[in-house]
Write a protein that holds these residues in place. Structure first.
Motif, PDB file in Angstrom:
ATOM      1  N   SER A  33      44.798  54.875  19.566  1.00 51.92           N
ATOM      2  CA  SER A  33      44.483  54.467  18.181  1.00 51.92           C
ATOM      3  C   SER A  33      44.872  55.501  16.982  1.00 51.92           C
ATOM      4  O   SER A  33      44.532  55.635  16.112  1.00 51.92           O
ATOM      5  CB  SER A  33      42.933  53.891  18.035  1.00 51.92           C
ATOM      6  N   ARG A  88      45.273  54.880  12.233  1.00 50.83           N
ATOM      7  CA  ARG A  88      44.642  53.484  11.761  1.00 50.83           C
ATOM      8  C   ARG A  88      43.355  53.112  12.086  1.00 50.83           C
ATOM      9  O   ARG A  88      42.836  51.873  11.497  1.00 50.83           O
ATOM     10  CB  ARG A  88      45.349  52.565  12.808  1.00 50.83           C
ATOM     11  N   ILE A  89      42.501  54.003  12.588  1.00 51.50           N
ATOM     12  CA  ILE A  89      40.927  53.916  12.452  1.00 51.50           C
ATOM     13  C   ILE A  89      40.255  54.485  11.443  1.00 51.50           C
ATOM     14  O   ILE A  89      39.075  54.679  11.553  1.00 51.50           O
ATOM     15  CB  ILE A  89      40.565  54.356  14.105  1.00 51.50           C
ATOM     16  N   CYS A 213      38.664  47.960  11.839  1.00 49.45           N
ATOM     17  CA  CYS A 213      39.662  49.143  12.359  1.00 49.45           C
ATOM     18  C   CYS A 213      39.124  50.074  13.285  1.00 49.45           C
ATOM     19  O   CYS A 213      39.650  50.953  13.685  1.00 49.45           O
ATOM     20  CB  CYS A 213      39.878  49.837  11.014  1.00 49.45           C
ATOM     21  N   ALA A 215      38.238  51.389  16.932  1.00 50.11           N
ATOM     22  CA  ALA A 215      38.917  51.276  18.283  1.00 50.11           C
ATOM     23  C   ALA A 215      38.204  50.481  19.311  1.00 50.11           C
ATOM     24  O   ALA A 215      38.752  49.489  20.044  1.00 50.11           O
ATOM     25  CB  ALA A 215      39.408  52.430  18.791  1.00 50.11           C
TER      26      ALA A 215
END
Length: 514
Positions: A33, A88-89, A213, A215
């Motif tokens: 992630s 992306r987290i 968003c 993980a």
């Protein structure tokens, strides 16, 4: 051009890969992630172009936090440039970067808070670099955490006062809604933009709480649609908090989790959140809570590592960094937030006279200075510290029931129901007091939850890990061995099935050493 634009030596780690640590739980997922696909060569080229007088990059350092990949480039003319790439987290694509830059630019135009200059940014990952990014000047000064231990008491108190002065400038700004700041041309539905000043809008809250968003925590919008703002009154904001709680619940017929029985069935979480919605509706009608609901913009993560000071005079603040996810919230969401340089939290009605505190206790005196500064200079924020702890806990936990366990929110609701009249709240609490049988069942469940929490504290302390099981890379193999030994110690007194229900990390043999 090669991956590193010529500055990566053969055998250097791939800058796209997370290398700063490993996790004892969901290790592969956590590392994946934080992987960012981008062109390091293109990034290096752009950094050189943005640095007048520099012809090349002499060296670079990669720093990785929980949500971003940061590169500190030293140029051949000794200047330093910082680049931040969001993982992306870190939050919703495009919005997280746009909001961070807009927040910085807005504060630079409205306050004297020292924030490093942004040289270039992009919220569109289709650019030449292949990722959203913020390129900025390096912060002036030295990180406060490096100097704090050697500072005198007088310096620490004076520095605390200087930080309060900066917070005061943020807290003094009035906003007409809750949400996040963006530039007015941000690429979102116009219905989600509230224009309040030229060049800027308030739009959806970009904090990870409101987005799918994270993980380890998927969201399910089958029962509650995304509710991310902007919101124009406390009732709408609180309704969104409950919607967040609902979105964390998997479908009742899904076998997507391995939660222990004492965590509570999905149906029980739904029941508690329904009561939570009713309780929130009653609470926000109270004038004291309404007073503590003023929209306020504060730094999301203000601690000594994000504050820079003059090395020769550490009472002078030179830079405050890392504004990601700093948004406009009701002040009560910051109830009793105290930064790490003033970590002790006294009750709001304590006397703040220094003679009442242990002699020589710098932490107490810095806390005293911080609390006094907030009380005198930031009435919007101080109003939240006058709220009863049980009320503040409700807003803190009402959306986290599936993360924490049903017993936590149930206990919060029971505490409010028991004290409703004592707290001089109007009417009666919407949450009914439990029967004796329900109380006994809750007590057993809550005891099991408390045991799991205490076990987690013990294990993380014994293994010297973060609460999520994060371990620095250089300590990984040794920690794996210690984890296995500790797990086996507990197996001598518990059955494995029972232990697995409460153990905070993956079973030792399932965690890869490489």
């Amino acid at each position: 051009m090669p991956l590193g634009g010529g500055i990566l030596s053969e055998g250097s780690p791939d800058p796209r890969i997370y290398t700063n640590g490993r996790w004892l739980r969901w290790d592969k997922l956590e590392r994946e992630s934080r992987y960012i696909e981008f062109s390091f060569a293109a990034l290096c080229k752009r950094v050189v172009e943005l640095c007048p007088g520099a012809m090349s990059i002499a060296s670079y350092e990669k720093k990785e936090g929980g949500y971003n990949k940061v590169f500190i480039f030293t140029m051949n003319n000794a200047s330093r440039i910082v680049v931040r790439l969001p993982t992306r987290i870190s939050g919703p694509p495009r919005l997280t970067t746009n909001s961070e830059v807009a927040t910085i630019k807005y504060l630079q135009s409205k306050t004297r808070i020292p924030i490093p200059k942004i040289l270039e940014w992009s919220d569109n990952s289709t650019n030449a670099i292949g990722s959203e990014y913020i390129i900025m000047e390096h912060a002036k000064g030295v990180q406060l955490h490096q100097l704090w231990p050697a500072m005198s008491l007088e310096q620490q108190v004076a520095c605390t006062g200087a930080i309060v002065e900066n917070i005061k400038q943020m807290a003094a700004i009035d906003f007409p809604a809750y949400g996040s700041l963006y530039f007015d041309n941000v690429d979102i539905d116009s219905a989600l933009k509230y224009s309040f000043t030229p060049g800027y809008v308030i739009g959806p809250h970009c904090g990870t709480t409101y987005w799918d968003c994270e993980a380890r925590e998927p969201r399910y919008y089958n029962s509650a649609k995304p509710n991310r703002g902007p919101w124009f009154d406390p009732a709408a904001y609180c309704s969104a908090l409950i919607d967040v709680g609902v979105s964390r619940l998997p479908p009742m017929d899904a076998s997507v989790n391995e939660k222990p029985s004492f965590h509570g069935a999905v149906a029980e979480h739904i029941r508690l959140l329904s009561f939570g919605r009713d309780v929130a509706s009653e609470l926000i009608e109270d004038p004291r809570i309404e007073k503590a609901a003023a929209p306020i913009l504060l730094h999301h993560d203000l601690h000594k590592r994000n504050i820079y000071v003059l090395e020769e005079d550490p009472t002078t603040i030179t830079s405050i960094i890392d504004w990601q996810s700093s948004s406009i919230n009701p002040a009560f969401m910051h109830a009793n937030d105290v930064p790490d340089f003033a970590a002790h939290i006294p009750t709001p009605d304590e006397d703040y006279q220094s003679e009442d505190l242990p002699a020589g206790d710098n932490a107490e005196l810095c806390n005293q200075a911080f609390i006094a500064g907030v009380r005198l200079l930031m009435p919007k924020l101080y109003a939240t510290w006058e709220l009863d702890d049980d009320v503040a806990r409700f807003f803190e936990y009402c959306h986290r029931t599936y993360r924490d366990g049903a017993g936590i929110l149930r206990q919060v609701l029971m505490d409010l129901a028991n004290r409703w009249k004592e707290l001089a709240l109007a009417g009666s609490c919407p949450y009914p007091l439990p029967t004796s049988e329900e109380w006994l069942a809750h007590r057993e469940e809550y005891k099991a939850l408390e045991y799991a929490q205490e076990l987690k504290k013990f294990v993380t302390s014994r293994l010297n890990t973060a609460s999520d099981g994060w371990v620095p890379t250089d300590a990984w193999k040794e920690t794996l061995e210690d984890h296995k030994k500790l797990y086996n110690e507990f197996l001598q007194n518990m059955g494995e099935e029972e232990l697995r229900k409460v153990w905070p990390f993956d079973k030792p043999c399932s965690v890869l050493a490489v």
